[in-house]
Design an enzyme around this catalytic site. Structure first.
Site, PDB file in Angstrom:
ATOM      1  N   SER A 245       0.861  -1.181   0.000  1.00 18.17           N
ATOM      2  CA  SER A 245       0.000   0.000   0.000  1.00 18.17           C
ATOM      3  C   SER A 245       0.897   1.232   0.000  1.00 18.17           C
ATOM      4  O   SER A 245       2.119   1.128   0.002  1.00 18.17           O
ATOM      5  CB  SER A 245      -0.897   0.007   1.250  1.00 18.17           C
ATOM      6  OG  SER A 245      -0.094   0.126   2.426  1.00 18.17           O
ATOM      7  N   LYS A 246       0.293   2.409  -0.006  1.00 18.01           N
ATOM      8  CA  LYS A 246       1.084   3.639  -0.053  1.00 18.01           C
ATOM      9  C   LYS A 246       2.036   3.758   1.130  1.00 18.01           C
ATOM     10  O   LYS A 246       3.140   4.277   1.005  1.00 18.01           O
ATOM     11  CB  LYS A 246       0.160   4.858  -0.106  1.00 18.01           C
ATOM     12  CG  LYS A 246      -0.502   5.042  -1.465  1.00 18.01           C
ATOM     13  CD  LYS A 246      -1.291   6.320  -1.531  1.00 18.01           C
ATOM     14  CE  LYS A 246      -1.908   6.504  -2.909  1.00 18.01           C
ATOM     15  NZ  LYS A 246      -2.704   7.728  -3.008  1.00 18.01           N
ATOM     16  N   ARG A 247       1.632   3.246   2.277  1.00 18.50           N
ATOM     17  CA  ARG A 247       2.511   3.355   3.446  1.00 18.50           C
ATOM     18  C   ARG A 247       3.753   2.480   3.297  1.00 18.50           C
ATOM     19  O   ARG A 247       4.761   2.710   3.948  1.00 18.50           O
ATOM     20  CB  ARG A 247       1.753   3.005   4.734  1.00 18.50           C
ATOM     21  CG  ARG A 247       1.385   1.543   4.873  1.00 18.50           C
ATOM     22  CD  ARG A 247       0.519   1.312   6.117  1.00 18.50           C
ATOM     23  NE  ARG A 247       0.035  -0.054   6.201  1.00 18.50           N
ATOM     24  CZ  ARG A 247       0.693  -1.042   6.773  1.00 18.50           C
ATOM     25  NH1 ARG A 247       1.886  -0.825   7.301  1.00 18.50           N
ATOM     26  NH2 ARG A 247       0.190  -2.253   6.818  1.00 18.50           N
ATOM     27  N   HIS A 248       3.680   1.470   2.429  1.00 19.56           N
ATOM     28  CA  HIS A 248       4.840   0.611   2.190  1.00 19.56           C
ATOM     29  C   HIS A 248       5.748   1.152   1.092  1.00 19.56           C
ATOM     30  O   HIS A 248       6.884   0.713   0.953  1.00 19.56           O
ATOM     31  CB  HIS A 248       4.390  -0.790   1.750  1.00 19.56           C
ATOM     32  CG  HIS A 248       3.630  -1.554   2.784  1.00 19.56           C
ATOM     33  ND1 HIS A 248       2.306  -1.889   2.642  1.00 19.56           N
ATOM     34  CD2 HIS A 248       4.013  -2.066   3.989  1.00 19.56           C
ATOM     35  CE1 HIS A 248       1.901  -2.584   3.690  1.00 19.56           C
ATOM     36  NE2 HIS A 248       2.920  -2.694   4.521  1.00 19.56           N
ATOM     37  N   GLY A 249       5.246   2.028   0.280  1.00 21.06           N
ATOM     38  CA  GLY A 249       6.043   2.496  -0.853  1.00 21.06           C
ATOM     39  C   GLY A 249       5.358   2.309  -2.180  1.00 21.06           C
ATOM     40  O   GLY A 249       5.996   2.351  -3.223  1.00 21.06           O
TER      41      GLY A 249
END
Length: 472
Positions: A245-249
């Protein structure tokens, strides 16, 4: 080039409904490498049939992202929306041959059918009620869709080059829609026709498309075409094992560029997400082209790790030419300062780059570290630098300034000798001189070696900066 390798054609086929995300970039890379390794062709197709969600900006972002990554494609870009007539023609040919049929189900009937199938736990949501029915029985006012008359018995097998043989019972698969009631082709039909017409030999994509391969295989069979080889790559997960997801990159490729990563570093990192060559971590593009093949693609999900990406990027930063890094950090520094850098600042940056690049893992960090070389006097001070310049520091710097005024050999070794002599004469430890000196010259408490900094700044600039903080 052998006939076998020269006939290899891969493709990257993104939908332009957003940025080129990191998973798509890896898919493009694997397709590009496979084609280049085998001396084949790498094609680009923009699947823009969703006209409401496809935007020119998204298309441009995809093209820019691929160009920045250095993934050049062969031939013209194919736009799927421009081939709708060809797609529909293929469906009508199947209809004429009895391999497809018109289905007159109303939306209400389909909704009822699906609800019943789900309630009974059946994967097949459409019951085929118009498969062998006379179109003369069609209700008035209903525009039909065209469905594939798929095999109902036996199995469809995909001999996947990554996953191995994968099988599904044909009884589990619906007669899929080829043309909608308004005459527009569906994704499944468009993909198969385009891949055939583009002579795609290998479809390399994420394993979320594996179920599509069964239906597409049936369509190839119905059309009498040889299907491509399929290779479905496991998806990328976050470092914690959860879906990316966006929090992972899960950012757009342009975001990684803006964050200060080099394209060759991102290529190297993406290559190692799901593919390996022994214990090799740093793999040049030339080596990647030489070594890449699908037998080394793993079946397990890869994990995206920013720390490892930064480490790889740091390696390529150290290897990069100083002049190239200067060109890359210059706009970042000018954006931070709000002014164009003059020739003196650019000269200092050029001479200082060798000592700076080994200390930075991204271009953004390099720009931060290099800012003091480009700064105008008087330098702004970080809180830690201001603390170093308190108490007796200005007096010490004043006396040091007097000792440096007649220093003719302005090089690292000579400057270190002079400052050490000064500290000894003053009865001070070297740090008590060097730390305030660093703060005065850089505005910070951290920098490359202080005597290196003095050499890069030059005599006039060094003395002026020391003078700004010295007590007369």
């Amino acid at each position: 080039m052998s006939a076998e390798t020269s006939s290899i054609v891969t493709r990257f086929a993104p939908s332009p409904t957003g940025f080129l995300h990191i998973g798509g970039a890896r898919t493009a890379l694997f397709n590009w490498l496979y084609a280049r390794h085998h001396g084949g062709r790498f094609r680009l197709r923009i699947e823009d049939t969703d006209r409401k969600r496809s935007t020119p900006e998204a298309i441009r972002a995809i093209l820019d992202g691929l160009e920045w990554l250095g993934l050049d494609w062969d031939g013209e870009v194919v736009y799927q929306s421009e081939r709708a007539g060809r797609h529909a023609e293929s469906a009508r040919a199947l209809l004429a041959e009895g391999r497809a049929y018109r289905c007159y189900c109303t939306p209400e009937e389909l909704a009822e059918m699906r609800a019943e199938a789900r309630a009974q736990g059946r994967a097949k949501l459409y019951d085929g009620r118009w498969r062998d029915r006379d179109p003369a029985e069609a209700p008035p006012g209903v525009q039909p869709v065209i469905r594939l008359k798929a095999p109902q018995e036996g199995e469809t097998v995909i001999d996947d080059l990554v996953q191995g043989p994968v099988t599904v019972a044909n009884a589990q698969l619906d007669d899929m829609v080829l043309l909608r009631a308004d005459g527009t082709p569906t994704y499944m039909l468009s993909v198969v026709v385009d891949d055939h017409d583009m002579e795609v030999s290998h479809v390399i994509r994420g394993d979320d498309h594996l179920t599509n391969a069964f239906r597409q295989g049936q369509l190839y069979q119905a059309l009498g075409w040889t299907p491509p080889a399929f290779a479905h790559i496991p998806l990328i997960h976050g470092a914690d094992g959860a879906k990316l997801s966006k929090r992972h990159g899960a950012l757009g490729v342009e975001a990684y560029r803006d964050l200060g990563y080099l394209p060759e570093a991102l290529r190297n990192y993406l290559l190692r997400l799901g593919w390996s060559h022994g214990d090799d971590e740093i793999i040049s593009t030339a080596q990647a082209v030489e070594w890449f093949d699908l037998d080394a693609v793993g079946r397990g999900a890869a994990r995206f790790d920013f720390t490892k990406l930064e480490s790889v990027n740091g390696h390529y930063m150290r290897e990069a030419e100083d002049a190239r890094l200067l060109d890359l950090v210059r706009p970042r520094l000018e954006a931070k300062t709000g002014r164009r850098l003059d020739d003196a600042a650019l000269d200092r940056l050029a001479r200082g780059m060798a000592g700076l690049k080994g200390r930075a893992k991204t271009l953004e960090e390099l720009a931060e570290n290099a800012a003091f070389y480009a700064a105008e006097r008087p330098l702004p001070l970080t809180p830690k630098a201001a603390k170093l310049l308190g108490d007796e520091a200005p007096v010490v710097l004043g006396r040091l300034l007097a000792r440096l005024q007649d220093q003719e050999d302005w090089n690292e070794a000579a400057l270190e000798a002079r400052v050490r002599d000064f500290a000894e004469a003053e009865g001070l430890k070297l740090g008590k001189v060097a730390q305030p000196l660093r703060a005065a010259l850089t505005g910070s408490n951290a920098s490359p070696g202080i005597f290196e900094v003095m050499g890069v700044l030059g005599r006039a600039e060094s003395l002026a900066r020391i003078g700004d903080r010295a007590a007369g």
